[in-house]
Scaffold this motif. Structure first.
Motif, PDB file in Angstrom:
ATOM      1  N   LEU A 129       0.881   7.307  -7.791  1.00 13.87           N
ATOM      2  CA  LEU A 129       0.363   6.243  -6.929  1.00 13.87           C
ATOM      3  C   LEU A 129       0.161   4.963  -7.725  1.00 13.87           C
ATOM      4  O   LEU A 129      -0.637   4.925  -8.666  1.00 13.87           O
ATOM      5  CB  LEU A 129      -0.941   6.702  -6.281  1.00 13.87           C
ATOM      6  CG  LEU A 129      -0.763   7.963  -5.419  1.00 13.87           C
ATOM      7  CD1 LEU A 129      -2.070   8.693  -5.226  1.00 13.87           C
ATOM      8  CD2 LEU A 129      -0.135   7.592  -4.099  1.00 13.87           C
ATOM      9  N   ASP A 180      -4.849   0.898   0.794  1.00 15.49           N
ATOM     10  CA  ASP A 180      -3.760   0.168   1.461  1.00 15.49           C
ATOM     11  C   ASP A 180      -2.874  -0.585   0.473  1.00 15.49           C
ATOM     12  O   ASP A 180      -1.823  -1.105   0.835  1.00 15.49           O
ATOM     13  CB  ASP A 180      -4.331  -0.807   2.486  1.00 15.49           C
ATOM     14  CG  ASP A 180      -5.290  -1.819   1.880  1.00 15.49           C
ATOM     15  OD1 ASP A 180      -5.856  -1.559   0.802  1.00 15.49           O
ATOM     16  OD2 ASP A 180      -5.484  -2.872   2.493  1.00 15.49           O
ATOM     17  N   ASN A 181      -3.263  -0.610  -0.795  1.00 12.61           N
ATOM     18  CA  ASN A 181      -2.489  -1.316  -1.815  1.00 12.61           C
ATOM     19  C   ASN A 181      -1.722  -0.351  -2.730  1.00 12.61           C
ATOM     20  O   ASN A 181      -1.176  -0.758  -3.741  1.00 12.61           O
ATOM     21  CB  ASN A 181      -3.414  -2.200  -2.660  1.00 12.61           C
ATOM     22  CG  ASN A 181      -2.700  -3.415  -3.199  1.00 12.61           C
ATOM     23  OD1 ASN A 181      -1.975  -4.081  -2.473  1.00 12.61           O
ATOM     24  ND2 ASN A 181      -2.887  -3.699  -4.473  1.00 12.61           N
ATOM     25  N   LEU A 182      -1.684   0.934  -2.351  1.00 14.15           N
ATOM     26  CA  LEU A 182      -0.987   1.939  -3.150  1.00 14.15           C
ATOM     27  C   LEU A 182       0.410   2.210  -2.606  1.00 14.15           C
ATOM     28  O   LEU A 182       0.622   2.201  -1.393  1.00 14.15           O
ATOM     29  CB  LEU A 182      -1.763   3.255  -3.164  1.00 14.15           C
ATOM     30  CG  LEU A 182      -3.080   3.240  -3.924  1.00 14.15           C
ATOM     31  CD1 LEU A 182      -3.866   4.510  -3.648  1.00 14.15           C
ATOM     32  CD2 LEU A 182      -2.826   3.085  -5.418  1.00 14.15           C
ATOM     33  N   THR A 183       1.332   2.453  -3.497  1.00 15.96           N
ATOM     34  CA  THR A 183       2.670   2.898  -3.125  1.00 15.96           C
ATOM     35  C   THR A 183       2.970   4.153  -3.945  1.00 15.96           C
ATOM     36  O   THR A 183       2.445   4.326  -5.043  1.00 15.96           O
ATOM     37  CB  THR A 183       3.728   1.791  -3.352  1.00 15.96           C
ATOM     38  OG1 THR A 183       4.966   2.206  -2.789  1.00 15.96           O
ATOM     39  CG2 THR A 183       3.889   1.460  -4.814  1.00 15.96           C
ATOM     40  N   THR A 184       3.787   5.033  -3.404  1.00 15.71           N
ATOM     41  CA  THR A 184       4.032   6.340  -4.014  1.00 15.71           C
ATOM     42  C   THR A 184       5.431   6.433  -4.610  1.00 15.71           C
ATOM     43  O   THR A 184       6.394   5.949  -4.031  1.00 15.71           O
ATOM     44  CB  THR A 184       3.864   7.452  -2.958  1.00 15.71           C
ATOM     45  OG1 THR A 184       2.580   7.335  -2.358  1.00 15.71           O
ATOM     46  CG2 THR A 184       4.000   8.829  -3.582  1.00 15.71           C
ATOM     47  N   TYR A 185       5.512   7.067  -5.758  1.00 16.13           N
ATOM     48  CA  TYR A 185       6.785   7.351  -6.412  1.00 16.13           C
ATOM     49  C   TYR A 185       6.862   8.843  -6.694  1.00 16.13           C
ATOM     50  O   TYR A 185       5.891   9.446  -7.168  1.00 16.13           O
ATOM     51  CB  TYR A 185       6.884   6.565  -7.726  1.00 16.13           C
ATOM     52  CG  TYR A 185       8.087   6.916  -8.572  1.00 16.13           C
ATOM     53  CD1 TYR A 185       9.368   6.609  -8.142  1.00 16.13           C
ATOM     54  CD2 TYR A 185       7.937   7.571  -9.782  1.00 16.13           C
ATOM     55  CE1 TYR A 185      10.475   6.927  -8.914  1.00 16.13           C
ATOM     56  CE2 TYR A 185       9.038   7.891 -10.562  1.00 16.13           C
ATOM     57  CZ  TYR A 185      10.304   7.575 -10.115  1.00 16.13           C
ATOM     58  OH  TYR A 185      11.400   7.892 -10.874  1.00 16.13           O
ATOM     59  N   ASP A 208       2.339  13.036  -6.520  1.00 21.47           N
ATOM     60  CA  ASP A 208       2.304  11.702  -5.922  1.00 21.47           C
ATOM     61  C   ASP A 208       1.860  10.737  -7.017  1.00 21.47           C
ATOM     62  O   ASP A 208       0.684  10.701  -7.382  1.00 21.47           O
ATOM     63  CB  ASP A 208       1.303  11.629  -4.767  1.00 21.47           C
ATOM     64  CG  ASP A 208       1.663  12.538  -3.614  1.00 21.47           C
ATOM     65  OD1 ASP A 208       2.854  12.784  -3.389  1.00 21.47           O
ATOM     66  OD2 ASP A 208       0.727  13.011  -2.930  1.00 21.47           O
ATOM     67  N   GLU A 218      -0.294   2.529 -12.540  1.00 28.75           N
ATOM     68  CA  GLU A 218      -0.635   3.839 -11.982  1.00 28.75           C
ATOM     69  C   GLU A 218      -1.900   4.310 -12.685  1.00 28.75           C
ATOM     70  O   GLU A 218      -1.859   4.779 -13.813  1.00 28.75           O
ATOM     71  CB  GLU A 218       0.497   4.843 -12.210  1.00 28.75           C
ATOM     72  CG  GLU A 218       0.185   6.206 -11.654  1.00 28.75           C
ATOM     73  CD  GLU A 218       1.265   7.231 -11.950  1.00 28.75           C
ATOM     74  OE1 GLU A 218       1.157   8.347 -11.423  1.00 28.75           O
ATOM     75  OE2 GLU A 218       2.200   6.939 -12.730  1.00 28.75           O
ATOM     76  N   CYS A 245      -0.394   0.621  -7.867  1.00 25.28           N
ATOM     77  CA  CYS A 245      -0.875  -0.590  -7.209  1.00 25.28           C
ATOM     78  C   CYS A 245       0.333  -1.461  -6.876  1.00 25.28           C
ATOM     79  O   CYS A 245       1.163  -1.740  -7.752  1.00 25.28           O
ATOM     80  CB  CYS A 245      -1.838  -1.331  -8.133  1.00 25.28           C
ATOM     81  SG  CYS A 245      -2.342  -2.949  -7.488  1.00 25.28           S
ATOM     82  N   LYS A 246       0.435  -1.906  -5.640  1.00 26.39           N
ATOM     83  CA  LYS A 246       1.553  -2.761  -5.215  1.00 26.39           C
ATOM     84  C   LYS A 246       1.495  -4.140  -5.863  1.00 26.39           C
ATOM     85  O   LYS A 246       2.511  -4.814  -5.968  1.00 26.39           O
ATOM     86  CB  LYS A 246       1.543  -2.932  -3.697  1.00 26.39           C
ATOM     87  CG  LYS A 246       1.863  -1.689  -2.928  1.00 26.39           C
ATOM     88  CD  LYS A 246       1.778  -1.976  -1.435  1.00 26.39           C
ATOM     89  CE  LYS A 246       1.932  -0.720  -0.610  1.00 26.39           C
ATOM     90  NZ  LYS A 246       1.774  -1.010   0.831  1.00 26.39           N
TER      91      LYS A 246
END
Length: 120
Positions: A72, A57-62, A70, A80, A74-75
Motif C-alpha cells: 500500500l 483514500d490516498n492509498l494505492t495497491t501494488y 497488499d 509504502e 501513498c498516491k
C-alpha cells in the motif's frame, strides 16, 4: 521480554498516518527484488495492533509475484509505510516499515532476521 509500546508512523508527506502497538522484537529485512530496492526494515503484527489513522483514500495497491501481499503506497509521495497480508491461518497481518515511524529506533542490520525472499 520487551514490552509492547504504541508507535505512530507516516508516509513522507504525512497524508497516510498509522499507529502500531508492538515491541519491535521481530525486526527483519528481505532480499527480494522489491524489498532490496526499498531498504525496508519490517515488523509484523496482527490486525488488532495496527490502526490506520488517516489517508485510506490516498492509498494505492501494488501486487507482484504471488500477489498475496497488499503493498500500500501513498498516491502523493509514493512511500509504502506498511503492507497487509494474512498468515497461514487466514488472520490479517500488517507489516510496518520501521523507517516510517516517528523517532525510529536505531537498528543494527546485522542483528535482525534476514528473510531470503529472493529464493522463496
Amino acid at each position: 521480554m520487551p514490552q509492547k509500546q504504541d508507535y505512530e508512523g507516516q508516509c513522507h508527506c504525512g497524508a497516510v498516518r498509522f499507529s502500531a502497538h508492538t515491541d519491535l522484537s521481530g525486526l527483519g529485512d528481505c532480499n527480494c527484488s522489491r524489498c532490496r530496492r526499498l531498504g525496508w526494515i519490517m515488523q509484523s503484527m496482527p490486525e488488532a495492533d495496527f490502526t490506520l489513522l488517516s489517508g485510506a483514500d490516498n492509498l494505492t495497491t501494488y501486487h507482484f509475484n504471488s500477489e498475496m501481499i497488499d503493498h500500500l503506497f501513498c498516491k502523493t509521495c509514493g512511500i509504502e509505510s506498511f503492507a497487509r497480508s494474512s498468515d497461514g491461518k487466514g488472520n490479517v497481518m500488517y507489516m510496518i516499515n520501521v523507517n516510517c515511524l516517528e523517532n525510529p529506533p536505531k537498528v543494527d542490520r546485522e542483528a535482525i532476521k534476514h528473510w531470503d525472499g529472493a529464493n522463496f
